[in-house]
Structure formats: structure tokens, C-alpha cells
Design a protein around this motif. Sequence first.
Motif, PDB file in Angstrom:
ATOM      1  N   LEU C 326       0.805  -1.225   0.000  1.00 45.86           N
ATOM      2  CA  LEU C 326       0.000   0.000   0.000  1.00 45.86           C
ATOM      3  C   LEU C 326       0.838   1.275   0.000  1.00 45.86           C
ATOM      4  O   LEU C 326       0.529   2.207  -0.754  1.00 45.86           O
ATOM      5  N   PRO C 327       1.883   1.341   0.807  1.00 44.96           N
ATOM      6  CA  PRO C 327       2.687   2.575   0.752  1.00 44.96           C
ATOM      7  C   PRO C 327       3.236   2.807  -0.651  1.00 44.96           C
ATOM      8  O   PRO C 327       3.274   3.945  -1.142  1.00 44.96           O
ATOM      9  N   ASP C 328       3.619   1.716  -1.299  1.00 44.13           N
ATOM     10  CA  ASP C 328       4.151   1.792  -2.653  1.00 44.13           C
ATOM     11  C   ASP C 328       3.072   2.267  -3.616  1.00 44.13           C
ATOM     12  O   ASP C 328       3.286   3.171  -4.454  1.00 44.13           O
ATOM     13  N   ILE C 329       1.887   1.703  -3.512  1.00 42.19           N
ATOM     14  CA  ILE C 329       0.766   2.111  -4.368  1.00 42.19           C
ATOM     15  C   ILE C 329       0.499   3.604  -4.205  1.00 42.19           C
ATOM     16  O   ILE C 329       0.336   4.350  -5.167  1.00 42.19           O
ATOM     17  N   TRP C 330       0.483   4.036  -2.965  1.00 42.58           N
ATOM     18  CA  TRP C 330       0.213   5.435  -2.634  1.00 42.58           C
ATOM     19  C   TRP C 330       1.211   6.369  -3.313  1.00 42.58           C
ATOM     20  O   TRP C 330       0.859   7.368  -3.935  1.00 42.58           O
ATOM     21  N   ARG C 332       3.206   5.729  -5.868  1.00 49.83           N
ATOM     22  CA  ARG C 332       3.173   5.677  -7.334  1.00 49.83           C
ATOM     23  C   ARG C 332       1.962   6.419  -7.891  1.00 49.83           C
ATOM     24  O   ARG C 332       2.045   7.070  -8.941  1.00 49.83           O
ATOM     25  N   LEU C 333       0.870   6.307  -7.167  1.00 46.10           N
ATOM     26  CA  LEU C 333      -0.329   7.021  -7.598  1.00 46.10           C
ATOM     27  C   LEU C 333      -0.081   8.532  -7.581  1.00 46.10           C
ATOM     28  O   LEU C 333      -0.423   9.256  -8.532  1.00 46.10           O
ATOM     29  N   ALA C 334       0.544   8.987  -6.499  1.00 46.98           N
ATOM     30  CA  ALA C 334       0.827  10.422  -6.375  1.00 46.98           C
ATOM     31  C   ALA C 334       1.775  10.881  -7.487  1.00 46.98           C
ATOM     32  O   ALA C 334       1.637  11.983  -8.041  1.00 46.98           O
ATOM     33  N   ARG C 335       2.715  10.033  -7.837  1.00 45.00           N
ATOM     34  CA  ARG C 335       3.662  10.390  -8.892  1.00 45.00           C
ATOM     35  C   ARG C 335       2.955  10.561 -10.233  1.00 45.00           C
ATOM     36  O   ARG C 335       3.218  11.512 -10.973  1.00 45.00           O
ATOM     37  N   LEU C 336       2.041   9.627 -10.505  1.00 43.80           N
ATOM     38  CA  LEU C 336       1.289   9.742 -11.753  1.00 43.80           C
ATOM     39  C   LEU C 336       0.468  11.018 -11.781  1.00 43.80           C
ATOM     40  O   LEU C 336       0.428  11.741 -12.790  1.00 43.80           O
ATOM     41  N   GLU C 337      -0.159  11.274 -10.649  1.00 44.30           N
ATOM     42  CA  GLU C 337      -0.988  12.477 -10.574  1.00 44.30           C
ATOM     43  C   GLU C 337      -0.161  13.732 -10.811  1.00 44.30           C
ATOM     44  O   GLU C 337      -0.555  14.644 -11.542  1.00 44.30           O
ATOM     45  N   ARG C 339       2.626  13.986 -12.356  1.00 45.57           N
ATOM     46  CA  ARG C 339       3.068  14.040 -13.747  1.00 45.57           C
ATOM     47  C   ARG C 339       1.969  14.554 -14.673  1.00 45.57           C
ATOM     48  O   ARG C 339       2.223  15.232 -15.650  1.00 45.57           O
TER      49      ARG C 339
END
Lengths: 345, 345, 345
Positions: C326-330, C332-337, C339
Motif C-alpha cells: 500500500l505505501p508503494d501504491i500510494w 506511485r499514484l501520487a507520482r502519476l498524478e 506528472r
Amino acid sequence: MDLQLPMTAAALAQRFNGRLVGDGHREVCAVSALEHAGAGDLAFYQQKRFSETVRDLKDAVLLTTEELLVANEALTFVLVSNPQRIFGEVAATFNWYPRGDQRVDPLAKVEASAQVSPDVSVGAFSYVGNGSRIGKGTRILPHCYIGDDVQIGEDCIVFPRVVLNARVSIGNRVHIFSGTVVGSDGFGFLPTEAGLRAVPQIGTVEICDDVRIGANCTIDRATLGATRIGPGTKIDNLVHVGHNCQIGSHCILCAGTGLAGSVILEDEVILGGQVGLGDHVRVGRGAQIGSQGGTTTNLKGNQTYWGTPAVPVKESLSTFRFMKKLPDIWRRLARLESRLGEEPT
Amino acid sequence: MDLQLPMTAAALAQRFNGRLVGDGHREVCAVSALEHAGAGDLAFYQQKRFSETVRDLKDAVLLTTEELLVANEALTFVLVSNPQRIFGEVAATFNWYPRGDQRVDPLAKVEASAQVSPDVSVGAFSYVGNGSRIGKGTRILPHCYIGDDVQIGEDCIVFPRVVLNARVSIGNRVHIFSGTVVGSDGFGFLPTEAGLRAVPQIGTVEICDDVRIGANCTIDRATLGATRIGPGTKIDNLVHVGHNCQIGSHCILCAGTGLAGSVILEDEVILGGQVGLGDHVRVGRGAQIGSQGGTTTNLKGNQTYWGTPAVPVKESLSTFRFMKKLPDIWRRLARLESRLGEEPT
Amino acid sequence: MDLQLPMTAAALAQRFNGRLVGDGHREVCAVSALEHAGAGDLAFYQQKRFSETVRDLKDAVLLTTEELLVANEALTFVLVSNPQRIFGEVAATFNWYPRGDQRVDPLAKVEASAQVSPDVSVGAFSYVGNGSRIGKGTRILPHCYIGDDVQIGEDCIVFPRVVLNARVSIGNRVHIFSGTVVGSDGFGFLPTEAGLRAVPQIGTVEICDDVRIGANCTIDRATLGATRIGPGTKIDNLVHVGHNCQIGSHCILCAGTGLAGSVILEDEVILGGQVGLGDHVRVGRGAQIGSQGGTTTNLKGNQTYWGTPAVPVKESLSTFRFMKKLPDIWRRLARLESRLGEEPT
């Protein structure tokens, strides 16, 4: 006043101010679950979804309401406003509770300074310590240990093999089932150079009127003051109540639940099975915690909680739903990354 | 040597090498929690955050430190270096433990070949089997069952209604509270054509010096060898210790915790309430597992774990935090997909 | 027929139709775990991974198979097809179970109308109520409470301090360990104006042949009808079985597990430790639930479940794996956002 079976359906209807439909001469000798009811049986029918079952029955006497009356000539009906409660009163005549002898069994040991009311039962192999007082109508069944200076009120039933340690206080009409230990030491230690040293647990336990405690529970005495269980509270089997807990009135604690020290349950709290509450947790009035839930923080009243840590049940169900979607989330996130040329580091 | 209440504040100060501030004639008859202390009471004050409480009290005698001395002329103070410990020593004079009679009660049954030291108490309705030995100063309270060939050391207290099955061995100064069963069969079966067949459990249980076991626990005997509980370990109520477990010294096991077979706890392990450990799990020295945690794999020492499966508490708290964000993650992921024209399949 | 130690390795081989390898005069006086086996000991060796251990042993007698025979001249081998089972038969001669006296102890109390077969043992301080019947060969050990109208079959062992309340029925060859309470009230209440009122629990408990119940369990009686535990089922310590539960044959319930009311376990269900099942849950034949699992919904047979709520173990392990990400998902999601220039609202 006392109900005596067998009795006819007509007599039953008269006794409980019910309306008779069918053969009033039919005799009731026993009580039964609806689906097994047959000749000689009384059963009750209070939920429409069992109407099919009722249609298939014969020979029995059924307690039900005017609204639920079913056309079945093979049955006799007694129509009352609260079928389940009337059924309970009849069922209670089959109660299994040992009646006691209203005397001290010659094989019991009651210390000289104990005060036992004349009609109290003290069963074989039971022990009552010095200075203890037992109120009238109370039954101490066999194999019980009542320590010194214990107070027990009236009309209590202390089932076989209960331990009530010194100085605990029990109200009226309290039922304590077998194997339960009331007033054992709370679990508190101080670290010393010579290892852990027990903090003296010199408080007591106060169990109020109409409390019911199941089998093999442990209710620890307070360090100072009293662990208290409020009036009308009902406790299932194998429940642990730690030292200094304050349990309100009309609470329900299901089997396997454990309360650490100094937990406060306000009135009408309901705890499911195997719930665990940490030291000093306070649970508000009317709160409910689902089975296996646990918390170390306070919970507000009039809400239902679940999970460890316990959160409002809506939240925990939502979390469980989303947890099932994690593989999906993972896959979709990776797809987006790949589409955007991101490295999934 | 023995403390005898009532005593004056002055006598108390002298006894514990404390400094008296206030009225030395004031008498101490009882001990009390700080917030309820009044005339005749001794209480202790060891944490600054209770200073408001102390300001409002009167008539009591307070144990505290030089540093925490409060201006309140309505109180008498005895200043010592460790108020809580001194308080504990005074409180211990109110101990509820049954003293025993230092003899075999005429209503007990002790088999002929049992060896019971002269000053041992064996209470009413207690049974001691053949070949068992009970060391001096030990109290076997009423309703205990001590099987054949049981060894019990000196100065133990075996509370009412404890079962110590054949061949188990108990050290010195061990306290075992009511309802606990030591040396019942471990839970092991072999499948056969005729159903499950019990594996003979012919080992024993060894409980070392200064162990404390709460009420209604079960400590199973080993299949071969011994289930062992190391010196100074403290066990709360309703705890299960499976066959062949090896528990180190100075461990703490809180209520409702269960250890399957052959679990190893190294020294100074602390398990919260309702913890569950699977077969053959090893927990390293000084490790702590939070309440309701569970594991089937080994855990290293000197760390705190939580959750099922138990992971370092930092990790599990982080996971819980992120779990709450799952609805948010879900929403944001869908938004990105929609923005990129992805189908959320 | 009865095995009598000491006996020589040769006699042992002959007795169990085994092949002797080594010194047949070597005597077997005791049984031992493989790693501790020495002179006078019998041990068994059935898994290749312990071959190193076997190579280092000396002086012992080892039960093993032809296939596992190891070259070690310091040992004597008895080769049989099922070493563990033969070992079990020898080990059983060291059984700790109290033998009983095949009579009613003078310190027991058996009511006049109880029917106790001539060779039954009733131990000191045990009580047997009116109308109860105890079959031949059964041992009621000390401190047991058998209420009125209890049926107990043949060759049962009721260990010290068991409570069998009125009307319960026990089959043949049943073992019930200390502290267990059978036939206490189920936990059911109706709300009334005067607080919660107990629903009369007037059913019973039926325990079938070859059942084994551990220490400090609670098996509640049914409201109506019977709580039933099917033939050959094995129950560990501190297990709670609620009213009206129907447990099939050859089930296994590990320590600390709790079943609410009316739970149905089909045959051969296995429940790990501290499992919790809600009211009316049905678990299909051969299903297994891992420790600390819980459910309030039915589970199909022949699958393994874990977690609360319990899901197929594959699913729950997958969920746990993803929870760790979950921390990883969080992140990566923020990074996509970021970008994509999304606001993370």
C-alpha cells in the motif's frame, strides 16, 4: 401461581388470557421448537417466514398472535399478544437448575462465623468462609468455594464449582455459572531488581442485582476500590474482566471477550464474541462492537464498531470491500504507468 | 518485621526512613487510591499530573517524593524515594489470600504415601495423590486436586480449585490461581482407519520458581519431556499453553492468549491479551506482541509486533493508515484512468 | 496383551512383528524424543530429515522402517511399517491417567437413585445426582459434579473437576478433561420492560462416542433439543460451544475457539486456535479455518479459509501481500498524478 404440566390447551388459554382456536381438550406435556412440534407439544410461532412450517404441522398446540393465525385444522392455537414470552413461561417449568435442599448439606463446610439465612442451600463439598453472609433464598450448589467476608444477596444461584474469593459482594437474583472465578488477583506488576513484583490487589468485586455470569469466566478484583458489574448485565462464558473495570447496567458481553484493566463500559453496551479491549478504554452508552473486534482507544456511544482496531462498522466493511480490490488496483496502476512510460520502481 | 495497622504517620516515616511533613500523630488505618483518600487513609502520589488532585485532598497521609511535595496543610506527607513500592508494602497487609491452617484439614484427603511438610496447609475437600511431595510453607487451599507424584516446592500458594495432574513439578514461591489446570493432555492425534487416535502425552510440566499463573488457565503436559515455564514468568487469566512449549524467564502473558504446541518464548517476552502463536513458533528475547496479534512464523527479539500475521508495529500501523485511504486511492485511480481514456476493466 | 516394560529389543520386535537389527538383549525401560534418546530408551525415526540426529545417537533402541535404516552400530533397530504408531503403544504404558478404584470413594456422594455400574470409579469429593446412570468401566475422578438424570456410557474418563449438568448425555469412550462445564445455560435473552430476561434453556447436550474434550471448555445446553458433538470429534482446551450447535463427526477444534449459537459444523471440519464463528453459521464438510479466523457467513466444504472475515486462504494471503504494498501504491499514484498535473484532492 405455579404452572403445572400437563395442562389442556383450554386451561393454557385461560391462564394467559389468550383466545383458543381448535380443540381445547388437547393436552400440553412438553415444549418444542416449531419445526419438531407434535402431539403433546407446545410451540410458538411469531415470524411470518415460518408459515410454511406451520402449515405442515399437526397434533401440536401453537402459541401465536391473532395476525399470524394460519388455517390448519390439525393444530390447536392459543392466540396471545406475546407468544415467545408466554412460551418462555411454560418452558421454564422444565428448568434444569438444581433446586437445592434449603439447608447446609452435611458434607459442606461452613465456618462458624458465617451467617447463612435459614432457607439457604449449601451443597455437598461447598465451603463458606468466616464472616460471609448469604441472603435468603440463595442456592450455593455443590463444590463452591466462598471465601471469608463475602456478601451474597437474596435469591441468587451459585452453580456448582464457583469460586467467590474473600470480600467480594454479590447482589440479589444473581446467577453465576460453573467454573467462574470472582475476585482473583488483578494482573499488575512492578519491575524490581529481583524481577517482577506483584502490586497488591486489595480491592474487591461488586456484582449488582440481576447480573448473570456464564461458565469459566474470570472477574478480577480491583487493585484498590472495586471492579464493578452493573445491574442487569449479562455475561457469557469464558469472559475475562480485568481489575478495576466498571461495567454499566444492562450490558451484554458474549463468549471469549476480554477486558483489560480499568475498562469502562457505559450502560447498554453490547460486545460480540472474542472482543478485546485495552487498558483504560471507555466505551459509550449503547455502543456495540462486533465479534473479534478490538481497540485500545475510546469509542463513542450509540454506534456499531468492528475490526481491530475497531472502527464504525460502515467504515470497516468499506475497507474490507476495497481490500478485495487490491489486486485490481495494483494491475490498473501498473497499466497506467506502463502507458505513461513510467518505471514501476 | 511485620507491619501492623493502624500506625501513626510518624511511625510510618520512621519505619521506611522517610521524612515527615505535617501532623505525625495522624493515624493510618487503610490504603486508598489517591483521588479517594481521606481521614485514616494512606495514598501515594508519584506523577506530577495528579498535583491538582493532591491540592484538593484533606485528612489523608500521602507517600510522595521530596520533589513532588505540595503545599497542602490539610495533609500529612511521608517523603520517600519510591512511594509506590512503600505503598505496596503497606497495602500488602490487607491481602485477601486465605492464610491456611498449616495442617491437613480433616475434610481433605491425602493419600498415604504423599509427603507433606509439617507446616503445609491442605484445605477442605482437597486431594493429594500418592507419592506427591509438598514443600514447607506451601498452602494448598480448598478444593484442589493434586495427582500422584506431583512435586511442589516451598512457600507456594495453590488457590482453591486448582488441578495439578500427575507428575507435574512446581518450584518455590509459585502462585497458581483458581480454576487453572496444569498437566492435562496435549492435543495431538494420529489419523487411523478408526478415526483420530490420541498420541500418548506422557511428558510433564515444569513450572519454575516465582512463576504466577492466573485463573482458569490450561498448561498442557508435554508429549515427551516437559512443557516448561521459566522463573519469574507471570501469566494472566484464561491463557492456554500447549504441549512442549518452552517459556523463558520473566515473560508476561496477558489474558486470553494461546500458545499452540512447542512454542518457544525466549526470556522477557511480553504478549498482550488474546495473542495467538502457532505450532513451533519461536519469539526472540524481549519481543513484544500487541493484543490480538498472531503469527505462525518466528519473530526476532527486541521488537514490538502487532496484527495477524504479526509484523513490526510501525509497519502494521502504517498499513492500517493506508487501508483507510483505500476509498481515496480507488477514486483517484479511476480519475486518472478516465482522464487518460482508459476503460476501468 | 498388556505391554510391560522393561522388555528387550528382541521381545519388542517379536511383539510387533518387526525385524531386529543389532543387539536384541538391549533393554527398553522408557520412551524418549529422538534427539534425547540414550541407554534404556526407545525412540522412533520416521522422517528422513532427522537422519543426522540418528547418526549421532548411541545406546538407544530405535523404531524405524526398512527404508530409513541407518548404519549406526551403536544403536539397536526394530524395523516396522508404522514406527510412530508402535511407539505410541509403548508410550501409552507410561500414561498418567488416574486409574480409579473401581468403586465409589467413601468421600464421594452418590444420590440414592443414581445407577452406577459395579466397576465404575467415583472419586473423592465427587457428586452424582438422582437418576443418573454411569456405564461400566467409566472413571469419574475426584471433584466431579454430575447433575440429575445424566447418562454416561462405558469406558469414559471424566477427569477431576468436570461439571456435567442435569440431563446431558455422554456416549462411550468419551474423555472430558478437568474444568470443563457441559450443559450450562445457552446465552439467550429477551428484552422486557424490566431489562433482559433469560430465555429458558431447557434442551440438553449430546456428546457422542469417542469424543475428546479438553480442559476448561464450556459446552452449553440447547434452548430446545440438543447441542450435539458428533462421534470422534476432538476438542482442545478453552473452547466454547454455544447452545444448539451441531458438530459433525471427526472434527478438530483447537484451543480458544468459540462457536456462537446454532453453528453447524459438518463432518471432518478443522478449526485452528481462537477461531470465532457467528450464530447459525454452517461450515461444510472437510473445511478448514486457520487460527484467529472468523466468519458470520456460511463456508463451503473442502476448502481452507483464513482471516476475519474468513475467505479462501489463497485470497487472504494475496490480500496480505498487497496490503504490504500500500505505501508503494500510494507513492506511485501520487507520482502519476503529479506528472499529469492532477491535484491530489
